[in-house]
Write a protein that holds these residues in place. Sequence first.
Motif, PDB file in Angstrom:
ATOM      1  N   VAL A  35       0.858  -1.176   0.000  1.00 33.24           N
ATOM      2  CA  VAL A  35       0.000   0.000   0.000  1.00 33.24           C
ATOM      3  C   VAL A  35       0.897   1.229   0.000  1.00 33.24           C
ATOM      4  CG1 VAL A  35      -1.690   1.294   1.306  1.00 33.24           C
ATOM      5  CG2 VAL A  35      -1.796  -1.185   1.263  1.00 33.24           C
ATOM      6  N   PRO A  36       0.804   2.023  -1.004  1.00 33.80           N
ATOM      7  CA  PRO A  36       1.712   3.168  -1.073  1.00 33.80           C
ATOM      8  C   PRO A  36       1.416   4.157   0.036  1.00 33.80           C
ATOM      9  CG  PRO A  36       0.189   3.121  -2.938  1.00 33.80           C
ATOM     10  CD  PRO A  36      -0.116   1.962  -2.094  1.00 33.80           C
ATOM     11  N   ASN A  37       2.456   4.838   0.465  1.00 34.45           N
ATOM     12  CA  ASN A  37       2.314   5.747   1.590  1.00 34.45           C
ATOM     13  C   ASN A  37       1.315   6.851   1.316  1.00 34.45           C
ATOM     14  OD1 ASN A  37       3.964   4.359   3.179  1.00 34.45           O
ATOM     15  ND2 ASN A  37       5.820   5.431   2.558  1.00 34.45           N
ATOM     16  N   THR A  38       1.274   7.288   0.054  1.00 28.71           N
ATOM     17  CA  THR A  38       0.374   8.383  -0.273  1.00 28.71           C
ATOM     18  C   THR A  38      -1.072   7.990  -0.063  1.00 28.71           C
ATOM     19  OG1 THR A  38       0.479   7.633  -2.527  1.00 28.71           O
ATOM     20  CG2 THR A  38       1.839   9.530  -1.963  1.00 28.71           C
ATOM     21  N   ILE A  78      -7.083   4.624  -9.098  1.00 26.46           N
ATOM     22  CA  ILE A  78      -6.475   3.496  -9.824  1.00 26.46           C
ATOM     23  C   ILE A  78      -5.765   2.584  -8.834  1.00 26.46           C
ATOM     24  CG2 ILE A  78      -4.628   2.884 -11.453  1.00 26.46           C
ATOM     25  CD1 ILE A  78      -5.470   5.424 -13.010  1.00 26.46           C
ATOM     26  N   ARG A  79      -5.045   3.246  -7.906  1.00 26.88           N
ATOM     27  CA  ARG A  79      -4.334   2.457  -6.897  1.00 26.88           C
ATOM     28  C   ARG A  79      -5.303   1.621  -6.062  1.00 26.88           C
ATOM     29  NH1 ARG A  79      -1.147   6.564  -4.270  1.00 26.88           N
ATOM     30  NH2 ARG A  79      -0.107   6.909  -6.238  1.00 26.88           N
ATOM     31  N   LEU A  80      -6.398   2.260  -5.738  1.00 28.42           N
ATOM     32  CA  LEU A  80      -7.427   1.569  -4.949  1.00 28.42           C
ATOM     33  C   LEU A  80      -7.940   0.342  -5.691  1.00 28.42           C
ATOM     34  CD1 LEU A  80      -9.122   2.086  -2.343  1.00 28.42           C
ATOM     35  CD2 LEU A  80     -10.814   3.158  -3.787  1.00 28.42           C
ATOM     36  N   VAL A  81      -8.216   0.548  -6.954  1.00 26.17           N
ATOM     37  CA  VAL A  81      -8.712  -0.567  -7.763  1.00 26.17           C
ATOM     38  C   VAL A  81      -7.663  -1.665  -7.842  1.00 26.17           C
ATOM     39  CG1 VAL A  81      -9.403  -1.256 -10.086  1.00 26.17           C
ATOM     40  CG2 VAL A  81     -10.315   0.820  -9.108  1.00 26.17           C
ATOM     41  N   GLN A  82      -6.374  -1.241  -7.996  1.00 22.92           N
ATOM     42  CA  GLN A  82      -5.311  -2.244  -8.072  1.00 22.92           C
ATOM     43  C   GLN A  82      -5.255  -3.074  -6.801  1.00 22.92           C
ATOM     44  OE1 GLN A  82      -1.996   0.223  -9.027  1.00 22.92           O
ATOM     45  NE2 GLN A  82      -2.191  -0.103 -11.242  1.00 22.92           N
ATOM     46  N   HIS A  83      -5.449  -2.403  -5.674  1.00 22.01           N
ATOM     47  CA  HIS A  83      -5.414  -3.151  -4.412  1.00 22.01           C
ATOM     48  C   HIS A  83      -6.558  -4.138  -4.311  1.00 22.01           C
ATOM     49  CE1 HIS A  83      -1.959  -1.623  -2.434  1.00 22.01           C
ATOM     50  NE2 HIS A  83      -2.276  -0.397  -2.818  1.00 22.01           N
ATOM     51  N   TYR A  84      -7.690  -3.692  -4.748  1.00 16.88           N
ATOM     52  CA  TYR A  84      -8.826  -4.623  -4.735  1.00 16.88           C
ATOM     53  C   TYR A  84      -8.551  -5.818  -5.630  1.00 16.88           C
ATOM     54  CZ  TYR A  84     -12.216  -2.207  -1.869  1.00 16.88           C
ATOM     55  OH  TYR A  84     -12.883  -1.670  -0.813  1.00 16.88           O
ATOM     56  N   HIS A 139      -8.349  -9.551  -4.431  1.00 13.15           N
ATOM     57  CA  HIS A 139      -9.226 -10.499  -5.108  1.00 13.15           C
ATOM     58  C   HIS A 139      -8.426 -11.698  -5.616  1.00 13.15           C
ATOM     59  CE1 HIS A 139     -11.002 -11.458  -9.201  1.00 13.15           C
ATOM     60  NE2 HIS A 139     -11.729 -12.102  -8.344  1.00 13.15           N
ATOM     61  N   GLU A 140      -7.272 -11.423  -6.208  1.00 13.92           N
ATOM     62  CA  GLU A 140      -6.437 -12.494  -6.755  1.00 13.92           C
ATOM     63  C   GLU A 140      -5.955 -13.406  -5.628  1.00 13.92           C
ATOM     64  OE1 GLU A 140      -4.689 -14.822  -9.476  1.00 13.92           O
ATOM     65  OE2 GLU A 140      -6.190 -13.265  -9.759  1.00 13.92           O
ATOM     66  N   ASN A 141      -5.551 -12.773  -4.499  1.00  9.87           N
ATOM     67  CA  ASN A 141      -5.062 -13.573  -3.374  1.00  9.87           C
ATOM     68  C   ASN A 141      -6.127 -14.490  -2.826  1.00  9.87           C
ATOM     69  OD1 ASN A 141      -2.411 -12.741  -3.141  1.00  9.87           O
ATOM     70  ND2 ASN A 141      -3.026 -10.822  -2.193  1.00  9.87           N
ATOM     71  N   VAL A 142      -7.302 -13.929  -2.651  1.00  3.34           N
ATOM     72  CA  VAL A 142      -8.389 -14.742  -2.097  1.00  3.34           C
ATOM     73  C   VAL A 142      -8.722 -15.882  -3.055  1.00  3.34           C
ATOM     74  CG1 VAL A 142     -10.768 -14.702  -1.279  1.00  3.34           C
ATOM     75  CG2 VAL A 142      -9.302 -12.793  -0.819  1.00  3.34           C
ATOM     76  N   ARG A 143      -8.625 -15.579  -4.330  1.00  2.00           N
ATOM     77  CA  ARG A 143      -8.945 -16.603  -5.326  1.00  2.00           C
ATOM     78  C   ARG A 143      -7.930 -17.754  -5.241  1.00  2.00           C
ATOM     79  NH1 ARG A 143      -8.815 -17.346 -10.694  1.00  2.00           N
ATOM     80  NH2 ARG A 143      -7.109 -15.871 -10.917  1.00  2.00           N
TER      81      ARG A 143
END
Length: 669
Positions: free
Chosen positions: A379-382, A409-415, A419-423
């Motif tokens: 998670v980026p510091n910003t 965009i960053r938020l979406v990337q984190h989701y 999502h990928e991890n849970v999958r």
Amino acid sequence: MDGVNGQVTQKPKVFSYNVVFEPEATQEDILEHSGIKRLLDMAIDGFSCTVFCYGQTGSGKTHTLTGPPHLFENGPDMFSESHGLIFRSFVYLFNQLESRDDQEFTLTASYLEIYNEKVIDLLNMGTNNKPLQVRWSKKKRGFFVENLFEIECAELDDLLAVLEEGLRNRAVASHNMNEYSSRSHTILSVNITSEQKADDGVYITRNGKINFVDLAGSEMTKKTNSEGKTLEEANNINKSLMVLGTCIAALSDSRKRDAHVPYRDSKLTKLLADSLAGNGVTLMIACVSPAKSNISETINTLRYAARAKRIRTKPIIVMDPKEKVIMSLQREVSLLREENAHLKMLIDLGESGLPQGGQHTTSGQSPSLANDPNIAENVPNTALPLMSRQGSFRIDDEKLENLDNRELIRLVQHYMAEHENVRMENKELQEITAELVRDQELVCKENERLLRKLEAASRVSTSDPNAQNDDSVSGNPAASGENQLDSSLATNTSSTNRGSKRGSKISSFRSRSLPSSSSSQVWINPLNDTRGKDTGSATSRRSDNTAPQESPQRPHHLPDSINKELEKRRIGKSMTDLSGSGGSTNSGKSNGGRLNTSDGRNESEFILTRRAPLKSKSISPGVAAGKSGGRGKARSKSVPRQKGGGRGDIPRGPAARGTDRKPKGMRSS
Ligand SMILES: Nc1ncnc2c1ncn2[C@@H]1O[C@H](COP(=O)(O)OP(=O)(O)OP(=O)(O)O)[C@@H](O)[C@H]1O
């Protein structure tokens, strides 16, 4: 059909529609029963909806939508019974918006007419001289009118003002069939933007829409006696209505579903394209005249309506694309989390009866997620103000609104990462579940086989207690049964060992809770574990041996029933010693002190150690001691290979391999 003077003119035509209003129906009846309320609700929910009136000139289209002429001339009379569908819909719409406390709405309205194939803004009559352009929007994938005025309507009065202004400006002319005939098609659009607070502080924005379309009536110019300007208008009206008819015919014919639909042939069909076949929901009100003189137009209108009824659209909620992605990912993540929790529960259930080899996370947060560098570390510091470090991924309610595109965009990337991890984790859990189910089946089969052999052994020994001393001992089922029993135990054990040596993926989960190879003897699937319920069964006694508190070095503990059987056949002393607390077995002639298992030998050694006395004891006393020593010897050598308990049955794997490693001092068999 009975024609004039009782003559039969033609066959009756049958059409079916959702609702048919008789001439006595009131304006309120139309609001209540036409289905418009449902459309309005859907528009509030974010769907794109359209209601249009179709029919020949003078059939009552404008009357149905806006009421009789001059109704608005001195300002709207709020309590007039004559108000049409648009006025009533506006009142209903505002009532609905007020009842939805959890959402905030913004309404805008536009009103245009298509007059002689020119688009004119009825709220900005400056466009009369310079018609507006209909263009294709790549982003919205639909046609739109460029530079059309959109009036923000905070109150019902604002909407009514829009309606009033449009009615005042629209083109009306008189002809033989209608004194106030509409000479244009009009589209009054109300855009409803709603904002709803969803989970994680995300605001969901939806863009719904309701279009009220009052089509100019088709007219037979001979009947209307149109000429000059009115004739030109009539030709344009008829032309655009013909294109509309062609589009409806193409869309309603399932055989031509993929065929070209000529939306581009008229401005009207361009603007109605989405309502007719796209993602919208459309209500068509067909107005017909009861006059006999209009029968051909009436049948045409009914035919149109019947065709339109066959058109199927695919309604979708129009949302901001970014929010759509966030929402769908959120939904998927929460679904996968639920599935994960469910799978974990199944695995926990499956492992609950086994020794716990390590920590097993049972909380809702999966270990891989909790430790996922993508979630926690990357998670980026910003973006930190948006995230909560506790739990998984949280979004600060207030900050979200101020997010710029980069942060979104960053938020979406984190989701997406989450999502990928849970999958992935889900996949692993599914694999483990499948393994456990396979294990369970294996063990169940083995247990059943063991019990059958035990029963067979009991039957034989009960019926012929001296059988082991008989010459025919080499064929003694009891004796061979014991050997088979040993092999079976080895099979069970090896299956456990196999399980513990599975791929790293699985072992990362299983090693935490599955028993180590040295501690387990028979893997009892806890799902079938009857401990505490049926203490008398062999299965339950075996599972007691696998209790977590048991020492990993503890040797095999044979079920009492087996020990009793062995006792009966007088081979039980050493076996009892073996399977008991590890006391000295020195009394056994054939094995001496070598069979003492209290020294912590691993189970594969134990199995082999036990087999030796079975061969020497069960065979030697009867065979070697007596009557047929030679046979006894041969039998002794051949035992591992034969009778179902032979080598063919010795499983591969650690336990099986262990049988080749002879314990110190063990006699070769
Ligand atoms: N159900 C009705 N009850 C009373 N009057 C009606 C009804 N339907 C239509 N009328 C009257 O009939 C006349 C023609 O109706 P209207 O203007 O609505 O027809 P139209 O289909 O819109 O025609 P055009 O296509 O020429 O615009 C109007 O004066 C209208 O008030």
